[in-house]
Design a protein around this motif. Structure first.
Motif, PDB file in Angstrom:
ATOM      1  N   GLN A   6      13.393  -2.255  -1.301  1.00 18.76           N
ATOM      2  CA  GLN A   6      12.268  -1.966  -0.428  1.00 18.76           C
ATOM      3  C   GLN A   6      12.042  -0.461  -0.513  1.00 18.76           C
ATOM      4  OE1 GLN A   6      15.032  -3.479   3.104  1.00 18.76           O
ATOM      5  NE2 GLN A   6      13.346  -2.303   3.929  1.00 18.76           N
ATOM      6  N   MET A   7      10.818  -0.015  -0.246  1.00 20.53           N
ATOM      7  CA  MET A   7      10.532   1.414  -0.336  1.00 20.53           C
ATOM      8  C   MET A   7       9.269   1.743   0.443  1.00 20.53           C
ATOM      9  SD  MET A   7       9.226   1.633  -4.285  1.00 20.53           S
ATOM     10  CE  MET A   7      10.819   1.090  -4.863  1.00 20.53           C
ATOM     11  N   LEU A   8       9.047   3.052   0.604  1.00 15.30           N
ATOM     12  CA  LEU A   8       7.859   3.505   1.300  1.00 15.30           C
ATOM     13  C   LEU A   8       6.712   3.643   0.309  1.00 15.30           C
ATOM     14  CD1 LEU A   8       9.631   6.270   3.387  1.00 15.30           C
ATOM     15  CD2 LEU A   8       9.048   3.939   4.115  1.00 15.30           C
ATOM     16  N   LEU A   9       5.509   3.381   0.817  1.00 24.76           N
ATOM     17  CA  LEU A   9       4.302   3.619   0.029  1.00 24.76           C
ATOM     18  C   LEU A   9       3.452   4.587   0.848  1.00 24.76           C
ATOM     19  CD1 LEU A   9       1.944   3.242  -1.927  1.00 24.76           C
ATOM     20  CD2 LEU A   9       1.605   0.967  -0.994  1.00 24.76           C
ATOM     21  N   GLY A  10       3.159   5.755   0.268  1.00 18.56           N
ATOM     22  CA  GLY A  10       2.475   6.794   1.020  1.00 18.56           C
ATOM     23  C   GLY A  10       3.336   7.201   2.203  1.00 18.56           C
ATOM     24  N   GLU A  11       2.679   7.815   3.186  1.00 21.28           N
ATOM     25  CA  GLU A  11       3.416   8.188   4.403  1.00 21.28           C
ATOM     26  C   GLU A  11       3.347   7.045   5.409  1.00 21.28           C
ATOM     27  OE1 GLU A  11       4.839  11.286   5.092  1.00 21.28           O
ATOM     28  OE2 GLU A  11       4.399  11.953   3.056  1.00 21.28           O
ATOM     29  N   GLU A  12       2.601   5.985   5.048  1.00 21.42           N
ATOM     30  CA  GLU A  12       2.242   4.990   6.053  1.00 21.42           C
ATOM     31  C   GLU A  12       3.058   3.708   5.987  1.00 21.42           C
ATOM     32  OE1 GLU A  12       0.006   6.844   4.323  1.00 21.42           O
ATOM     33  OE2 GLU A  12      -0.359   8.035   6.120  1.00 21.42           O
ATOM     34  N   LEU A  13       3.315   3.217   4.769  1.00 18.53           N
ATOM     35  CA  LEU A  13       3.782   1.834   4.647  1.00 18.53           C
ATOM     36  C   LEU A  13       5.217   1.740   4.147  1.00 18.53           C
ATOM     37  CD1 LEU A  13       0.641   0.200   2.966  1.00 18.53           C
ATOM     38  CD2 LEU A  13       1.031   0.803   5.369  1.00 18.53           C
ATOM     39  N   MET A  14       5.812   0.606   4.419  1.00 18.76           N
ATOM     40  CA  MET A  14       7.054   0.222   3.749  1.00 18.76           C
ATOM     41  C   MET A  14       6.812  -1.151   3.127  1.00 18.76           C
ATOM     42  SD  MET A  14      10.971  -0.172   5.127  1.00 18.76           S
ATOM     43  CE  MET A  14      10.756  -1.733   5.995  1.00 18.76           C
ATOM     44  N   ILE A  15       7.099  -1.273   1.834  1.00 20.40           N
ATOM     45  CA  ILE A  15       6.919  -2.574   1.182  1.00 20.40           C
ATOM     46  C   ILE A  15       8.285  -3.187   0.888  1.00 20.40           C
ATOM     47  CG2 ILE A  15       4.659  -1.996   0.220  1.00 20.40           C
ATOM     48  CD1 ILE A  15       6.054  -1.653  -2.534  1.00 20.40           C
ATOM     49  N   SER A  16       8.354  -4.492   1.017  1.00 17.27           N
ATOM     50  CA  SER A  16       9.616  -5.235   0.864  1.00 17.27           C
ATOM     51  C   SER A  16       9.312  -6.576   0.206  1.00 17.27           C
ATOM     52  CB  SER A  16      10.246  -5.504   2.236  1.00 17.27           C
ATOM     53  OG  SER A  16      10.299  -4.332   3.012  1.00 17.27           O
ATOM     54  N   PRO A  17       8.961  -6.540  -1.069  1.00 19.86           N
ATOM     55  CA  PRO A  17       8.584  -7.805  -1.714  1.00 19.86           C
ATOM     56  C   PRO A  17       9.775  -8.739  -1.897  1.00 19.86           C
ATOM     57  CG  PRO A  17       8.640  -6.001  -3.311  1.00 19.86           C
ATOM     58  CD  PRO A  17       8.867  -5.380  -1.968  1.00 19.86           C
ATOM     59  N   VAL A  18       9.487 -10.009  -2.038  1.00 16.02           N
ATOM     60  CA  VAL A  18      10.521 -10.994  -2.378  1.00 16.02           C
ATOM     61  C   VAL A  18      10.681 -10.971  -3.891  1.00 16.02           C
ATOM     62  CG1 VAL A  18      11.033 -13.455  -2.486  1.00 16.02           C
ATOM     63  CG2 VAL A  18      10.147 -12.458  -0.372  1.00 16.02           C
ATOM     64  N   THR A  19      11.902 -10.776  -4.367  1.00 20.48           N
ATOM     65  CA  THR A  19      12.119 -10.687  -5.812  1.00 20.48           C
ATOM     66  C   THR A  19      13.085 -11.758  -6.306  1.00 20.48           C
ATOM     67  OG1 THR A  19      13.846  -9.050  -5.449  1.00 20.48           O
ATOM     68  CG2 THR A  19      11.642  -8.194  -5.848  1.00 20.48           C
ATOM     69  N   GLN A  20      13.243 -12.816  -5.528  1.00 24.06           N
ATOM     70  CA  GLN A  20      14.157 -13.888  -5.915  1.00 24.06           C
ATOM     71  C   GLN A  20      13.453 -15.241  -5.851  1.00 24.06           C
ATOM     72  OE1 GLN A  20      18.079 -13.679  -4.506  1.00 24.06           O
ATOM     73  NE2 GLN A  20      18.115 -11.671  -5.461  1.00 24.06           N
ATOM     74  N   ALA A  21      13.904 -16.140  -6.697  1.00 17.72           N
ATOM     75  CA  ALA A  21      13.325 -17.483  -6.745  1.00 17.72           C
ATOM     76  C   ALA A  21      13.709 -18.291  -5.509  1.00 17.72           C
ATOM     77  CB  ALA A  21      13.829 -18.203  -7.996  1.00 17.72           C
TER      78      ALA A  21
END
Lengths: 713, 713
Positions: free
Chosen positions: A554-569
Motif C-alpha cells: 500500500q502507498m500514498l498517492l499525492g498528499e491526499e490518498l492512500m491506495i491499497s489494491p488487492v494483489t492476490q487471487a
C-alpha cells in the motif's frame, strides 16, 4: 578525483574522465569536498560499500524486481530484453542508478552517472553489506542530502531536468495488443468499447501495422488507409499509437535503410561496416542514436506517421534487443553439425542446446558494435544504457518540432535523463499476480528516477490473463498516469470485454472511476512537472512504526490518498494498515461513500466492481462525473471529497491538455480551502479555471458525520 | 457405466474399461446409482463441468501451483520435470486427481482414477465454470460425501490405503546438496553442523556419489569407502540418504543394465526393442516398473547400498524426465544444417531455436515407449502418471524386505496411491519468496492426497538463496514432517552456516525449536497414519467469516496449532488473523513464552531467530528439550503448554521410531487432560510410554494468567 557542487544539497565526485552522458543538467561549481565513502578501483572496476544494520533500508533503482525496500537482492543496471521476469532475474529494461540509503542516523541519495554496467548487491551476499560494483573507472557520483526522504528525491530532481508531460488524453484508457492485425481489427476494438460503454482514449498498434516490420512503413494490405482510420477514430475521441522499433531492416529500396546508409547513420562493427543483427525484420542495422545528426534524421522520420494524423508512439526493442547475430548462429550450426552421429554425453548435449537456447542478447553482441559520441568511438557496451534514452530523445525532439503540441511517447528501455523525453511502460511483464504486486512496488522508484508517466502492461503482456486478474489490475492501474492494457500474440485476448459480460461490466465501473479521478491525476502530474518529488510515496517515507516501515503493498498517492489494491487471487478483500485515521472512499455504481476509519490494521472487503482508497485527514480530493473519453470530461461542476477535522486545502491544476503552456506556468488553478471552526465549515475558493462554475463538497468530520455544501465560483 | 459403493460415503462410477491403476483399496459393492454430473464423451476425451458462483471454492489437486483455493487457474495432471515453477506453469511433478468442491449448499469430494492426462480449468477461462477434461474414455470417478470438509478427506482416505510411515529420524533435519562431490565433502558438512551446534539427522547424496550416474554404483574415486563413511556418520546419529534415478545407463558390463536386458525389464519402443532416451548418464533404458517382476528385481537392487549401512533413499527423475531422444536431436541437427548460410527470417529462426530449446520432455517421447501392465501393452502416455508411483512401490517393498525396519523414502514424481510407499518432496523449486509461500499453500492439498511425509527443498533448489530467505523458510519447514535443505550445483551454498555466523546462530535457534516439537509432529504423523485426514488444515475448513475463508498464508497444524510464517522479504513481522482467541507461543533462545491474544487481526513481530505460532483454546501442546539428533531426544520430562479455559486434552503417540509395531497399533500413549474447575486446575495423565516420568505443565487461562504444575507419572 574532481569535486563539485550543483545545488545546496547536491555535490558530485568525478573519477577519471567520465562520458558526458547528458543526464545531469545545470552548472557544476568546482569545490573541494571529501567523499563520504571509500572507492576501490581495480581491473577496470570501481567498487564501494555501505555497512547495513538490520534496520537500514534502501530505496530506488527504478524499474526493478524486489520490493519498495530493495534489500535482499542483487540488481544490475544493463538494459536487457528478457520477458520472463521471475525472481532470479537481476535486470529488466531500465538502468536507473539513483538510490537512497536510510540508516538510523541519516538518509542520503546517491546517483551514479555512468552508462555501462553497474551491479548492486543490497544485503544479499552478506546481510550487513550493500556493495556497488561499477564496471569502469570513469564516472561521476552525486551525493544528495535533504531534510527527509521526500526532500532528497526533490533535491535530486533539481539536477536532472523537468520530466516529459503527456497530453491529457494520455491519461485516458489505452487498449493495446500485439495482434490487432488489420484496420478492421482496430475498428472492431473501438466498436466493442462503445458497445460495452467502456471509456477509451487510445488504441496502440504493435508490429502488426508495419510492412515486414519496417519502421515508418504501413502495410498496404492490412492497414491500407491508415489516415482514414486515424481520422475516424479521432472523431470518436480515440488516438492511434503505433510502435517504432530500434532496428532498421536491411532491404534495398527501403527508404529508411537507404537514407541511413547514405547518411552514415548506423552503428559499425569492428571493421567499420554497418553492424548486422537479427531482430523482428530479420537482419537489421541499428541507428547510432548517440549522434546528433542521427537523432535529427530519425526524429524527422516520425513525420511519415504524424502526417496520417498520429500523435502518439511507443519506442520498443531499444535496449537494443538482439535475437542473434550471424557469428553466434554460425557457432550453433557448427556445433550441431559436429554433434551429428555422436553419442553425446549429457554435458556435451547441454552445451549444444545452450548454443541455441541462450542465443539472444549475448553480452558479446554489445561489444561487437560501436557508436560515435562527442567525437569519440565507444563500443555499445560502454554506452549501453544510453541507447534507449537517445532513441527516445530523437523521437521526442522530432515530434515536438513536427507536431508543435504534446504527444504520447513511451519507451521500453530507459535510463534517468530519458524522463525529460517520454514516459515508460515497465516492459514485457506477464499475466501473473506477482507482477501486479511488482507493478505497485515499482511506482515510487520510477518517480524517484523522475518518471511520472508510467504504468505496467495492465493484465500482463505474456501468459494468459483471466477476468479476476484483469479487474484487480485495473483497480491498481486506475491510479497510474499511464493506464494501458496490453497483451502478446498467442496469449488470451484481454480487452475488458474479452472475459464475458460480467467482467466487462465490472471493468466499466472501475474505468468510470478512473475517469472521475483524471482531473486529480492530471493535476498531480502537472505538480510533479513543476516541483519534482514523489507522486507515489511509500508509507515508510511519511510514517513511523514497524507496520509503515514494512508496508510493501500500500502507498500514498499525492498528499491526499492512500491506495491499497488487492494483489492476490481469490481474495474478497485484504488487510489494510492505517497509520492514522483516514476516510475510506468507495466508488461503486456511480455512488461515492465516505467512512471514517481509525488508525490500525483491519480487513477491508474489496469487490471487483468498485474502486476503494483512503483519503487522509485534512485533505481534499476533487473529482468529476465519469466520461467515455478525456475529451468529454466535464469540469463545470467540480466535486470535492474531504475529510476535514480542522482545515484542508487542495489546489487543482489544469490546462488545455495539449499545448506547452505549462512551461510558462500557464496553468489554471482552483484553490479550495475548507476550514472547520466553531461556527461551522467555511469554504474558500480561488479559481482561475475558465470552465469550473460550481463546486459541490462532501465533507466528513472526525465523528463520521457528513456535510454537503455547494459553492458557486 | 457401472456404479459401485466402497463405503457409506464413497461411491464410484466406472466408464468403459478403466486401467486397474492399483490406487483404490477395498471392495466395490455393485449398486445402482445416478451420477450427479453429466459426462460428455467425444474424440477420446471425457469432460464434465460444475457451475461456480463467486463464493464457491475448490481444494486439493496435490502438489500444484496456485493457492489453497485452486480457483483462477488451469492445472494439468501429467507428471513433468520442469524446474522453473513460475505462474504460467500448469503442471509440476505430481498428478493428484482428488479435489473438493464446496458451494453454498454442499461440499463434495471427487477422485478420478485415471493414469494419463487430465486438465482442470478451475474458473479460469470462465469465472463461473470449473471444467475437467480427461484425456480418455475409460476411467473411474469416485464421489465422496461427508459431514464437512475434513470428514470428506477422511472418507476418501479410507479407500486409498494407509500412508507410508517414516522412521523417527526422518523427522530430523536433513542437509542435502547436488554438489557434495566426495566423502570428504560429506564429512566436512557433518563436522560443520557439529561445530556450529546445529542439529542434524541425515545428509542426502545427489548424483555426485555415483559412478557415471549409474544406479546402485558408487564412485571408487570420490566415495571409495561408503560403508565406512556411513558407519562413521551413524555413530554421530547421521544417516546417509542417496539418490536413485529412473534411467539405467546403457553400458556393456554394467550389472544393472545387463540384468535388465537379460530379464527383459526395460520399456520397449514400437519395434519391441528397449527404448533409448538420454538423461544424466547419457543414453539410458527405463525399467518397466509397471511389471511386477521388474518391481521385484529393481527393489532388490537397493541391497547394494543397504549392505553399506544405508537406510534412506530418494527416487528422482521418475516422471520420467527425458533430456532428449535421438529422433528429436537428429531433427534439431538437421534443421541447423539446413539453416547454414540461409538468411533466416525471424520465424524460421524461432523454429530452429525451438528445436533445441524445447527438446526436453516432449509429449511425443511418451508415445514412443511401451509398458506391459496386467498383461496388456500400453504406451507410457496412457499410464504416464503411474511410473513414479510404481518405481517407488518397487523401492519401498524391496527395502522393507531387505531392511525389516522403517526407512526414509521420498519420490519426486507422484500420484495418489504412492502415498502408501513413500513421502514426497515438492520437486525442484527455486530460492524464491513465492516458493516459500507456495510451500505453505501446498501442504493441505498434499495431506488431502494422503501424503504426510512432505516438505519442500527448504531454501530453494535452483537460484541463489540468502540468509534471510533461508531463515524464513526454516521457520515454515520447522513444522513439516520432512525438513530438508537442498540446493543445486552452481547455486549458492545454502547450509545454515553458509551465510555467516549470524545466520547460523539464528538457524540454530529455529532448528532447536524444531527438535523440541518432534514428539508432537511424530505423534501427529502417527495419528494421520491411524486416522487419515488433514495434518495441515486451511482456516476455511474450520472457521466461518471472510478472513478465514480467504486465509492463504496461515493454517492449522493438528488440532492444536495455527502457523503463520513470514513469507515476504524485509518484513519484521506480518498480519495474523485469529479466528478466535489463542495463545501466542514464542520459542526464543530456549525460552518459551505464552501470551493470550484475542480474536481479530493484528500485526505480529516475528524475528529471524525465533519460532512463533498460536495454540488454540482448550488445547495442549507437548514438547521436549532440544537435541542435536532425534536419537538424543529426551522425553523423560515432557513439557506441556496449554491454553485452557475449561478443559483440554492431548494424547501423545509414540513408538520405538523404527519398527513396524505401529501397524499392530503398538504405540505408546500419554493422555493428558487438564480441567479447570472452581477448585483450580486438575491434571489427569494416562501413560503407557515407558520413558516419560514427569510432566511439567504451563497453563494459560482466559485472563492471561499462567500456572505451572508438575505431575509425576
Amino acid at each position: 578525483m574532481n569535486t563539485f557542487r550543483m545545488t545546496k544539497h547536491v555535490v558530485g565526485f568525478t573519477f577519471g574522465e567520465p562520458v558526458e552522458t547528458g543526464i545531469l543538467m545545470g552548472a557544476k561549481e568546482k569545490v573541494s569536498l571529501k567523499l563520504p565513502l571509500e572507492i576501490a578501483q581495480k581491473d577496470g572496476h570501481s567498487r564501494f560499500s555501505f555497512p547495513l544494520t538490520e534496520r537500514d533500508r534502501v530505496y530506488g533503482l527504478g524499474p526493478n524486481l524486489g520490493g519498495i525496500n530493495k534489500r535482499g537482492r542483487k540488481y544490475e543496471s544493463y538494459c536487457t530484453d528478457d520477458p520472463l521476469h521471475h525472481e532470479d532475474k537481476t535486470t529488466l529494461y531500465g538502468a536507473h542508478n539513483f538510490f537512497i540509503l536510510e540508516d538510523d542516523d541519516v538518509a542520503r541519495g546517491y546517483f551514479i552517472d555512468f552508462p555501462s554496467r553497474i551491479r548492486y548487491d543490497v544485503g544479499f551476499t552478506s546481510q550487513s553489506q550493500f556493495t556497488v560494483d561499477i564496471f569502469g573507472e570513469n564516472f561521476t557520483l552525486l551525493v544528495i542530502d535533504g531534510e527527509n526522504l521526500k526532500s532528497i528525491v526533490k533535491n535530486f530532481h533539481e539536477v536532472i531536468g523537468k520530466p516529459y508531460m503527456p497530453p491529457k488524453w494520455g491519461l485516458g484508457y489505452a487498449q493495446s495488443r500485439w495482434g490487432y492485425k488489420t484496420a478492421e481489427d482496430v475498428r472492431r476494438v473501438r466498436e466493442a468499447f462503445e458497445r460495452h460503454d467502456l471509456p477509451l482514449d487510445s488504441i496502440y498498434l504493435d508490429l502488426d501495422y508495419m510492412e515486414d516490420f519496417k519502421d515508418f512503413s504501413v502495410s498496404e494490405e492490412r492497414f491500407p488507409k491508415l489516415q482514414e482510420l486515424s481520422q475516424e477514430l479521432q472523431e470518436t475521441g480515440v488516438h492511434l499509437v503505433p510502435i517504432i522499433d530500434a532496428g532498421v531492416k536491411i532491404e534495398e529500396g527501403y527508404d529508411i535503410y537507404e537514407e541511413g546508409i547514405a547518411g552514415d547513420h548506423f552503428v559499425k562493427n569492428v571493421k567499420g561496416e554497418p553492424y548486422v543483427a537479427a531482430v523482428w525484420p530479420g537482419k537489421v542495422h541499428f541507428p547510432d542514436f548517440l549522434q546528433e545528426k542521427t537523432q535529427t534524421w530519425f526524429g524527422e522520420k516520425y513525420k511519415a506517421l504524424t502526417d496520417l494524423g498520429i500523435d502518439g508512439f511507443w519506442n520498443d526493442m531499444n535496449e537494443p534487443a538482439i535475437f542473434y547475430d550471424e557469428t553466434s548462429l554460425q557457432e550453433g550450426v557448427e556445433a550441431a553439425i559436429k554433434a551429428q552421429g555422436e553419442n553425446l554425453g549429457v554435458y556435451a548435449f547441454f552445451n549444444l542446446r545452450d548454443k541455441f537456447q541462450s542465443i539472444g542478447n549475448k553480452d558479446e553482441y554489445y561489444q561487437r558494435f560501436f557508436h560515435e559520441f562527442h567525437g569519440k568511438t565507444y563500443s555499445n557496451e560502454e554506452l549501453h544504457n544510453l541507447y534507449g534514452f537517445y532513441m527516445t530523445k530523437s523521437a521526442s525532439e522530432g515530434l515536438r518540432k513536427i507536431l508543435g503540441k504534446r504527444f504520447v511517447l513511451i519507451s521500453r528501455a530507459s535510463s534517468i535523463g530519458m524522463h525529460r523525453y517520454s514516459g515508460i511502460w515497465t516492459g514485457d511483464n506477464s499475466s501473473w499476480w506477482s507482477h501486479l504486486s511488482l507493478n505497485l512496488r515499482m511506482l515510487p522508484a520510477l518517480n524517484m528516477s523522475g518518471f511520472y508517466y508510467v504504468g505496467a502492461d495492465t493484465g500482463g503482456f505474456g501468459g494468459n490473463a483471466y477476468g479476476e486478474l484483469l479487474l484487480r489490475w485495473l483497480q491498481l492501474s486506475a491510479f497510474t498516469p499511464l493506464l494501458r492494457n496490453h497483451s502478446a500474440l498467442g496469449c488470451a485476448q484481454q480487452e475488458p470485454y474479452a472475459f464475458g459480460t460480467e467482467v466487462a461490466e465490472k471493468a466499466r465501473e472501475i474505468l468510470r472511476d478512473r475517469y472521475r479521478l483524471i482531473p486529480y491525476l492530471y493535476s498531480e502530474t502537472l505538480k510533479a512537472w513543476k516541483e519534482g518529488g514523489l507522486m507515489f510515496t511509500p508509507l515508510a517515507f511519511e510514517f513511523w512504526g514497524e507496520e509503515a516501515q514494512h508496508a510493501e503493498d500500500q502507498m500514498l498517492l499525492g498528499e491526499e490518498l492512500m491506495i491499497s489494491p488487492v494483489t492476490q487471487a481469490n481474495a474478497g478483500g485484504r488487510y489494510v494498515y492505517l497509520p492514522e485515521a483516514m476516510a475510506e472512499v468507495t466508488f461503486k455504481e456511480d455512488q461515492v461513500t465516505l467512512t471514517l476509519e481509525k488508525e490500525g490494521v483491519r480487513y477491508m472487503s474489496y469487490a471487483l466492481d468498485e474502486l476503494k482508497f483512503h483519503l487522509r485527514r485534512n485533505r481534499l480530493l476533487p473529482y468529476v462525473p465519469p466520461a467515455s473519453s478525456t475529451r468529454d470530461l466535464e469540469v463545470s461542476t467540480l466535486h470535492v471529497l474531504g475529510y476535514v477535522e480542522t482545515e484542508g486545502e487542495y489546489e487543482l491544476l489544469d490546462d488545455d491538455g495539449i499545448s506547452y503552456g505549462y512551461e510558462d506556468e500557464k496553468m489554471y488553478s482552483t484553490r479550495i480551502r475548507v476550514t472547520r471552526g466553531e461556527d461551522g465549515v467555511k469554504v474558500d475558493v480561488k479559481n482561475t479555471h475558465p470552465h469550473i462554475k460550481r463546486i459541490l463538497l462532501t465533507i466528513l468530520d472526525g465523528e463520521n458525520h457528513i456535510m454537503e455544501k455547494e459553492v458557486l465560483v
